[in-house]
Each structure stands twice: as C-alpha cells, then as structure tokens.
Write an enzyme that holds these catalytic residues in place. Structure first.
Site, PDB file in Angstrom:
ATOM      1  N   LYS A  13       0.819  -1.211   0.000  1.00  0.00           N
ATOM      2  CA  LYS A  13       0.000   0.000   0.000  1.00  0.00           C
ATOM      3  C   LYS A  13       0.855   1.263   0.000  1.00  0.00           C
ATOM      4  O   LYS A  13       0.565   2.220  -0.702  1.00  0.00           O
ATOM      5  CB  LYS A  13      -0.936   0.029   1.215  1.00  0.00           C
ATOM      6  CG  LYS A  13      -2.049  -0.983   1.203  1.00  0.00           C
ATOM      7  CD  LYS A  13      -3.145  -0.608   2.182  1.00  0.00           C
ATOM      8  CE  LYS A  13      -2.664  -0.451   3.599  1.00  0.00           C
ATOM      9  NZ  LYS A  13      -2.121  -1.685   4.192  1.00  0.00           N
ATOM     10  N   ARG A  88     -11.139   1.365   8.856  1.00  0.00           N
ATOM     11  CA  ARG A  88     -10.782  -0.032   9.099  1.00  0.00           C
ATOM     12  C   ARG A  88     -12.020  -0.888   9.388  1.00  0.00           C
ATOM     13  O   ARG A  88     -11.937  -2.114   9.364  1.00  0.00           O
ATOM     14  CB  ARG A  88      -9.822  -0.150  10.289  1.00  0.00           C
ATOM     15  CG  ARG A  88      -8.434   0.406  10.020  1.00  0.00           C
ATOM     16  CD  ARG A  88      -7.532   0.172  11.203  1.00  0.00           C
ATOM     17  NE  ARG A  88      -6.218   0.767  11.025  1.00  0.00           N
ATOM     18  CZ  ARG A  88      -5.196   0.167  10.433  1.00  0.00           C
ATOM     19  NH1 ARG A  88      -5.348  -1.051   9.956  1.00  0.00           N
ATOM     20  NH2 ARG A  88      -4.037   0.766  10.316  1.00  0.00           N
ATOM     21  N   ARG A 127      11.353  -8.332   4.141  1.00  0.00           N
ATOM     22  CA  ARG A 127      11.336  -6.865   4.175  1.00  0.00           C
ATOM     23  C   ARG A 127      12.452  -6.325   5.065  1.00  0.00           C
ATOM     24  O   ARG A 127      12.770  -6.873   6.106  1.00  0.00           O
ATOM     25  CB  ARG A 127       9.977  -6.387   4.695  1.00  0.00           C
ATOM     26  CG  ARG A 127       9.852  -4.871   4.755  1.00  0.00           C
ATOM     27  CD  ARG A 127       8.417  -4.442   4.886  1.00  0.00           C
ATOM     28  NE  ARG A 127       7.706  -5.129   5.949  1.00  0.00           N
ATOM     29  CZ  ARG A 127       6.390  -5.117   6.101  1.00  0.00           C
ATOM     30  NH1 ARG A 127       5.636  -4.472   5.231  1.00  0.00           N
ATOM     31  NH2 ARG A 127       5.811  -5.759   7.100  1.00  0.00           N
ATOM     32  N   ARG A 160      12.286  -5.654  10.945  1.00  0.00           N
ATOM     33  CA  ARG A 160      11.417  -5.369  12.086  1.00  0.00           C
ATOM     34  C   ARG A 160      11.176  -6.635  12.898  1.00  0.00           C
ATOM     35  O   ARG A 160      11.077  -7.734  12.358  1.00  0.00           O
ATOM     36  CB  ARG A 160      10.069  -4.811  11.606  1.00  0.00           C
ATOM     37  CG  ARG A 160      10.187  -3.451  11.003  1.00  0.00           C
ATOM     38  CD  ARG A 160       8.873  -2.785  10.664  1.00  0.00           C
ATOM     39  NE  ARG A 160       7.702  -3.643  10.587  1.00  0.00           N
ATOM     40  CZ  ARG A 160       6.532  -3.241  10.089  1.00  0.00           C
ATOM     41  NH1 ARG A 160       6.397  -2.028   9.605  1.00  0.00           N
ATOM     42  NH2 ARG A 160       5.503  -4.057  10.061  1.00  0.00           N
ATOM     43  N   ARG A 171      -1.345 -11.060  11.785  1.00  0.00           N
ATOM     44  CA  ARG A 171      -1.751  -9.752  11.271  1.00  0.00           C
ATOM     45  C   ARG A 171      -2.708  -9.908  10.091  1.00  0.00           C
ATOM     46  O   ARG A 171      -3.678  -9.162   9.952  1.00  0.00           O
ATOM     47  CB  ARG A 171      -0.523  -8.936  10.832  1.00  0.00           C
ATOM     48  CG  ARG A 171       0.344  -8.467  11.975  1.00  0.00           C
ATOM     49  CD  ARG A 171       1.053  -7.156  11.670  1.00  0.00           C
ATOM     50  NE  ARG A 171       1.786  -7.150  10.421  1.00  0.00           N
ATOM     51  CZ  ARG A 171       3.094  -7.367  10.302  1.00  0.00           C
ATOM     52  NH1 ARG A 171       3.813  -7.634  11.376  1.00  0.00           N
ATOM     53  NH2 ARG A 171       3.687  -7.316   9.127  1.00  0.00           N
TER      54      ARG A 171
END
Length: 216
Positions: A13, A88, A127, A160, A171
């Site tokens: 996104k 959301r 990532r 992360r 998630r």
C-alpha cells in the site's frame, strides 16, 4: 479525486500510495501520521488519543473518526486525498460517508489490493526497513542500490521484530476478519477497484492508474 486504499499487511500500500499521490496530485492521509502530528502538537484530539495509548487501549472509533474528519477539513485537500489506514471498520466507513456528505462531496474510488497470504508472508519476512526515514526494501523484490543500506540516507537497514512468519500470519488473520465486511460495504456501493497485488510494483500501479483514469 477522493480515494481510499485497502490491502493486507505487506500488500504494498505504501509504495502504491506514493505513486498515486505523485500521478494524481492528491494528498496522502495516513492515520498514523495524523495521530503522531496531533500528539506532537498537543492538540485536544491528540491528548485524548494519547491517554488511551498510554493505557495500552485502542483509541475508540468515535475519536478516530473525529481526528480524521478534522484532517479532511484542512484547505490543502482541495484537489483530493488518498486515505490510508482509515476506515478499518464499517462503522468508520459510515462515519466517513456522513462527514463527506456534510462537506458536499463523496468518495470516488476504493482501491483494494489483493494478495494471497503465502506471498504476503514471503514479502514480510524479506522486508528490510530504514530506521531513520522509514523507507522499505525487500531482499529479493526491491533491493537497495547498496546492499543493506538505505538509498536515501545510507543508514543500515533492519528487519522489524514483527516481520516473522507467525506474527505476519496473525496480522493477516486480523486484517481479513476486520476488513472483509468493509470490502463488502464498498462493493455494494460500486466503489471497489480490485487490484492484483501479486504482480511487479510497476504493473500493479498500471492497473491502479488505468482503473482511476477510467473512473475520471
């Protein structure tokens, strides 16, 4: 052009939002940025939000709605916006529709980036993030110019703590449970633009560009 962008964690996104903003000259509104700005400037809304965060509680829908609607009234949005991270839930979407109606406008399109769960997991685990500027990379799909270093400021990239397979799965599950009704809500309004997010970054954006230009 007034837009919302949806997509599960790792769908890209942020990358697509940057291209949409540059191409269509709209303002990127990230709920995370709005919250940080209000808290930093110690606004009344920011102080209310911080009180919940400090207690480890979720900020209630009513306050989230109020903060976003406050941002929508700023004069820099005359040419349009791209909402990222809001709504959301269906309750938030209904509140957004009501606020826009009061302003004499409405959403033009809701971009929904669709990516299979197994691909999302691969993306997240690979990532890497710049701890200074927040720019994201990927060890396979989006490598920095210099291995392990941010293109913008040369900082050493990090992985992360929450970019593990187990965490990413959770998630995705939360996102799907929370967002499925929202997707149905916008589909019923004829606003949903489904995008195949499994393709290369440029190909994904080309789909988005064509879809938005057809709408315009």
């Amino acid at each position: 052009m007034r837009l919302v962008i949806l997509g599960p964690p790792g769908a890209g996104k942020g990358t697509q939002a940057a291209s949409i903003v540059d191409t269509f000259n709209v303002v990127h509104i990230s709920t995370g940025d709005i919250f940080r700005e209000n808290i930093k400037n110690a606004t009344e809304l920011g102080q209310k939000a911080k009180s919940y965060m400090d207690r480890g509680e979720l900020v209630p829908d009513e306050l989230v709605n109020e903060i976003v609607v406050d941002r929508l009234h700023k004069p820099d949005l005359d040419n349009g916006f791209l909402l990222d991270g809001f709504p959301r839930t269906v309750n938030q979407a209904v509140a957004l529709d009501a606020a826009l109606e009061q302003m004499g406008t409405k959403l033009d399109r809701v971009i929904n980036i669709v990516v299979a769960s197994d691909l999302l997991i691969d993306r997240a685990v690979g990532r890497r993030v710049c701890p200074k500027c927040g720019r994201t990379y990927h060890i396979v799909n989006q490598k920095p110019k210099v291995e392990g270093k941010c293109d913008a400021d040369g900082e050493t990239l990090i992985q992360r703590d929450d970019d593990t397979e187990e965490t990413v799965k959770k998630r995705i599950e939360v996102y799907e449970k929370q967002t499925s009704p929202l997707i149905d809500y916008y589909k019923a309004q004829g606003l949903l633009l489904d995008i195949d997010g499994s393709q290369a970054i440029d190909d994904v954006f080309e789909q988005i560009r064509r879809g938005l230009e057809e709408e315009a």
